[in-house]
Design a protein around this motif. Structure first.
Motif, PDB file in Angstrom:
ATOM      1  N   ASP A 222     108.374  57.878 104.871  1.00 17.28           N
ATOM      2  CA  ASP A 222     109.364  58.906 104.547  1.00 17.28           C
ATOM      3  C   ASP A 222     110.007  59.454 105.808  1.00 17.28           C
ATOM      4  OD1 ASP A 222     108.833  58.669 101.862  1.00 17.28           O
ATOM      5  OD2 ASP A 222     107.622  60.494 101.715  1.00 17.28           O
ATOM      6  N   TYR A 223     109.311  59.379 106.929  1.00 20.87           N
ATOM      7  CA  TYR A 223     109.817  59.918 108.195  1.00 20.87           C
ATOM      8  C   TYR A 223     110.260  58.825 109.166  1.00 20.87           C
ATOM      9  CZ  TYR A 223     107.329  63.848 106.157  1.00 20.87           C
ATOM     10  OH  TYR A 223     106.888  64.813 105.276  1.00 20.87           O
ATOM     11  N   LEU A 224     109.570  57.680 109.149  1.00 21.83           N
ATOM     12  CA  LEU A 224     109.865  56.620 110.112  1.00 21.83           C
ATOM     13  C   LEU A 224     110.681  55.485 109.514  1.00 21.83           C
ATOM     14  CD1 LEU A 224     106.429  56.315 112.000  1.00 21.83           C
ATOM     15  CD2 LEU A 224     108.354  57.860 112.431  1.00 21.83           C
ATOM     16  N   GLY A 225     110.882  55.516 108.193  1.00 23.43           N
ATOM     17  CA  GLY A 225     111.540  54.395 107.537  1.00 23.43           C
ATOM     18  C   GLY A 225     110.569  53.261 107.294  1.00 23.43           C
ATOM     19  N   THR A 226     110.949  52.328 106.453  1.00 21.95           N
ATOM     20  CA  THR A 226     110.074  51.194 106.177  1.00 21.95           C
ATOM     21  C   THR A 226     110.106  50.211 107.347  1.00 21.95           C
ATOM     22  OG1 THR A 226     111.866  50.059 105.027  1.00 21.95           O
ATOM     23  CG2 THR A 226     110.374  51.415 103.692  1.00 21.95           C
ATOM     24  N   GLY A 227     109.077  49.396 107.426  1.00 23.26           N
ATOM     25  CA  GLY A 227     109.000  48.401 108.484  1.00 23.26           C
ATOM     26  C   GLY A 227     108.365  48.910 109.762  1.00 23.26           C
ATOM     27  N   TRP A 228     107.748  50.076 109.722  1.00 24.26           N
ATOM     28  CA  TRP A 228     107.073  50.572 110.920  1.00 24.26           C
ATOM     29  C   TRP A 228     105.747  49.854 111.143  1.00 24.26           C
ATOM     30  CZ3 TRP A 228     102.327  53.216 110.786  1.00 24.26           C
ATOM     31  CH2 TRP A 228     101.884  53.619 109.520  1.00 24.26           C
ATOM     32  N   THR A 229     105.302  49.064 110.136  1.00 25.33           N
ATOM     33  CA  THR A 229     104.168  48.151 110.274  1.00 25.33           C
ATOM     34  C   THR A 229     104.637  46.756 109.876  1.00 25.33           C
ATOM     35  OG1 THR A 229     103.317  48.206 108.001  1.00 25.33           O
ATOM     36  CG2 THR A 229     102.711  50.055 109.442  1.00 25.33           C
ATOM     37  N   ALA A 290     111.056  64.496 112.418  1.00 32.12           N
ATOM     38  CA  ALA A 290     111.200  65.643 111.516  1.00 32.12           C
ATOM     39  C   ALA A 290     111.742  66.876 112.230  1.00 32.12           C
ATOM     40  CB  ALA A 290     109.847  65.972 110.881  1.00 32.12           C
ATOM     41  N   SER A 291     111.431  67.036 113.506  1.00 33.89           N
ATOM     42  CA  SER A 291     111.840  68.236 114.241  1.00 33.89           C
ATOM     43  C   SER A 291     113.161  68.063 114.971  1.00 33.89           C
ATOM     44  CB  SER A 291     110.757  68.625 115.249  1.00 33.89           C
ATOM     45  OG  SER A 291     110.656  67.657 116.281  1.00 33.89           O
ATOM     46  N   GLY A 292     113.551  66.820 115.220  1.00 35.25           N
ATOM     47  CA  GLY A 292     114.740  66.574 116.011  1.00 35.25           C
ATOM     48  C   GLY A 292     114.549  66.874 117.483  1.00 35.25           C
ATOM     49  N   GLN A 293     113.283  67.005 117.911  1.00 33.61           N
ATOM     50  CA  GLN A 293     112.956  67.269 119.309  1.00 33.61           C
ATOM     51  C   GLN A 293     112.063  66.158 119.845  1.00 33.61           C
ATOM     52  OE1 GLN A 293     111.628  71.347 120.194  1.00 33.61           O
ATOM     53  NE2 GLN A 293     112.125  71.906 118.082  1.00 33.61           N
ATOM     54  N   THR A 294     112.033  66.038 121.157  1.00 31.57           N
ATOM     55  CA  THR A 294     111.060  65.108 121.730  1.00 31.57           C
ATOM     56  C   THR A 294     109.660  65.652 121.507  1.00 31.57           C
ATOM     57  OG1 THR A 294     111.018  66.160 123.901  1.00 31.57           O
ATOM     58  CG2 THR A 294     112.708  64.477 123.525  1.00 31.57           C
ATOM     59  N   TRP A 295     108.687  64.751 121.525  1.00 33.28           N
ATOM     60  CA  TRP A 295     107.294  65.175 121.367  1.00 33.28           C
ATOM     61  C   TRP A 295     106.915  66.199 122.438  1.00 33.28           C
ATOM     62  CZ3 TRP A 295     103.287  65.566 118.301  1.00 33.28           C
ATOM     63  CH2 TRP A 295     102.024  65.779 118.835  1.00 33.28           C
TER      64      TRP A 295
END
Length: 457
Positions: A222-229, A290-295
């Motif tokens: 839901d956050y990274l999109g499909t295909g992250w694995t 989700a935050s729109g900020q860097t980690w």
């Protein structure tokens, strides 16, 4: 003379009559016991008494007396609790925190004042938080103040030095009891947390959830999109953010730390297999999206700066064979600050950094396979546990010599944050591997806790 004798006898008879109860017997002191102390707080507590015999005369007053000196009497501070026999409870108010008090119940009849057995207790001490201004100020508390065993200090320090320790801190109620540095390490030297830093990711994930940016019960995709694995889509969609926190994603843990899609391969359905896996780091990508900020920016603003962790702490993104690893480096006091936040259930002073409900979930068993694992925190005192790189189950507690309520951030080469709520204690150890290179847990923990517990037992 005869008349005077008669008057004397009348007076004597009257006196004797007044000094006896209705049955003609002479009253004695009441029989009373002091109830145990309960609900001890910073400035209040509750005790009481039980009057089992009035001594042959009406109990006209009863209550509790207390003092900072032994054998308190009604000339000291008292509480009034009516009259008569039986059990009564009493509130002790206006106490001073972290102070020892002596308590006795009392009962008054015409024969005088009776006292129950003496009890003592110590009021609670408020949690201390060091200032966030970057100064070196940090309140201390001595081994003697705690009533600990001074003779156990040097054997502990000798063992730490022998086992390649760089730094060691014990906090009690936030106050530094021991702070020691070894082998050229100093209070300002940075050192890597290794996997102990997983708990930082767990905490930031919880903060993002409390801000409404994510929900750990949602799919990672839901956050990274499909295909992250590289797992089949139906299997990838089973993986929730909570699975990354709990280490039961179902992805293959034998392929190393690389978290690129080609290296994240399906081996079991999410939730059905526990395995210590670097895939948890994808939660940092979730927070970024989700935050729109860097980690780094989100971490610094929401955690590091708010609890006064050193501003020169940093995240290091590994490359090469260790691509995908993100390690945090800081000084030892920054690690201690984070442990203090966890001890205080997510509050720093009166500020809620991470809500208590999430932290309680994080520091309790998160899934049904490995009882000793929460949300990237290790848990002591469970009946069984699993370890990294094995599917075997081991019976007993992770650290048999350690407190059963302890939860822990554990990193490679014996980086440690031990949080012990029952003792209001945080213990930090940074350094090189105690014996040889190892992952989160080693035999070092067992011996270390034998020596730590010798301080206060």
């Amino acid at each position: 003379m005869k008349k005077n004798s008669i008057i004397f006898l009348v007076v004597l008879f009257t006196f004797l009559s007044c000094s006896k109860d209705d049955n003609g017997s002479t009253p004695v002191l009441p029989t009373i016991t002091t109830n145990s102390i309960s609900d001890i707080a910073f400035t209040t507590a509750i005790s009481g008494g039980n009057i089992t015999n009035d001594g042959g005369a009406t109990v006209t007053s009863r209550g509790i007396c207390w003092s900072t000196s032994p054998n308190p009497t009604v000339t000291n501070t008292t509480s009034g609790n009516g009259d008569g026999v039986g059990i009564f409870n009493s509130s002790l108010n206006g106490l001073i925190e972290n102070t020892t008090y002596y308590v006795r119940a009392f009962a008054v009849n015409s024969a005088g004042t009776a006292y129950g057995n003496e009890l003592s207790f110590t009021t609670n001490e408020t949690m201390y938080f060091p200032p966030n201004d970057g100064s070196s100020t940090w309140t201390t508390k001595s081994i003697a103040d705690l009533g600990w065993n001074q003779s156990s200090v040097q054997p502990l320090l000798d063992y730490l030095d022998l086992k390649h320790t760089k730094s060691f801190i014990i906090l009690v109620n936030g106050r530094i009891v021991m702070e020691n540095y070894f082998n050229g390490h100093t209070a300002t030297t940075l050192w890597q947390w290794n996997s102990a830093g997983k708990t930082l990711t767990s905490t930031i994930t919880g903060i993002a959830q409390q801000e409404g940016l994510i929900n750990i019960n949602n799919k990672v995709s839901d956050y990274l999109g499909t295909g992250w694995t590289s797992a089949p889509l139906a299997k990838e969609n089973l993986i929730l953010c909570k699975n990354l926190l709990s280490m039961n994603s179902g992805l293959d843990d034998t392929l190393g730390d690389d978290v690129s899609p080609s290296n994240l391969q399906y081996i079991a359905d999410a939730g059905s297999r526990w395995a210590y896996h670097n895939v948890y780091v994808k939660l940092q990508d979730v927070v970024e999206q989700a935050s729109g900020q860097t980690w780094n920016a989100y971490f610094n603003a929401k955690l590091r700066n708010k609890i006064g962790m050193s501003t020169n702490g940093l995240w290091y993104n590994a490359t090469g064979a260790n691509f995908g690893l993100r390690l945090y480096y800081s000084n030892t006091r920054s690690m201690a600050r984070f442990g203090l936040l966890a001890l205080n259930k997510g509050k720093w002073n009166s500020d809620v950094i991470i809500n208590e409900a999430y932290l309680n979930q994080a520091s309790n068993t998160s899934q049904s396979i490995n009882q000793a694992y929460g949300y990237l925190w290790w848990l002591n005192g469970k009946t069984s546990y699993h370890l990294p790189q094995t599917q075997l189950q081991f019976n007993g507690s992770l650290i048999a010599t350690g407190p059963s309520d302890m939860f822990m951030a554990l990193g490679k080469d014996d980086q440690k944050i031990y949080v012990i709520p029952s003792k209001k204690m945080v213990v930090i150890r940074m350094g090189e591997a105690a014996d040889s290179s190892n992952l989160a847990l080693s035999n070092f923990d067992e011996t270390l806790w034998t020596k730590i517990s010798a301080l206060y037992q």
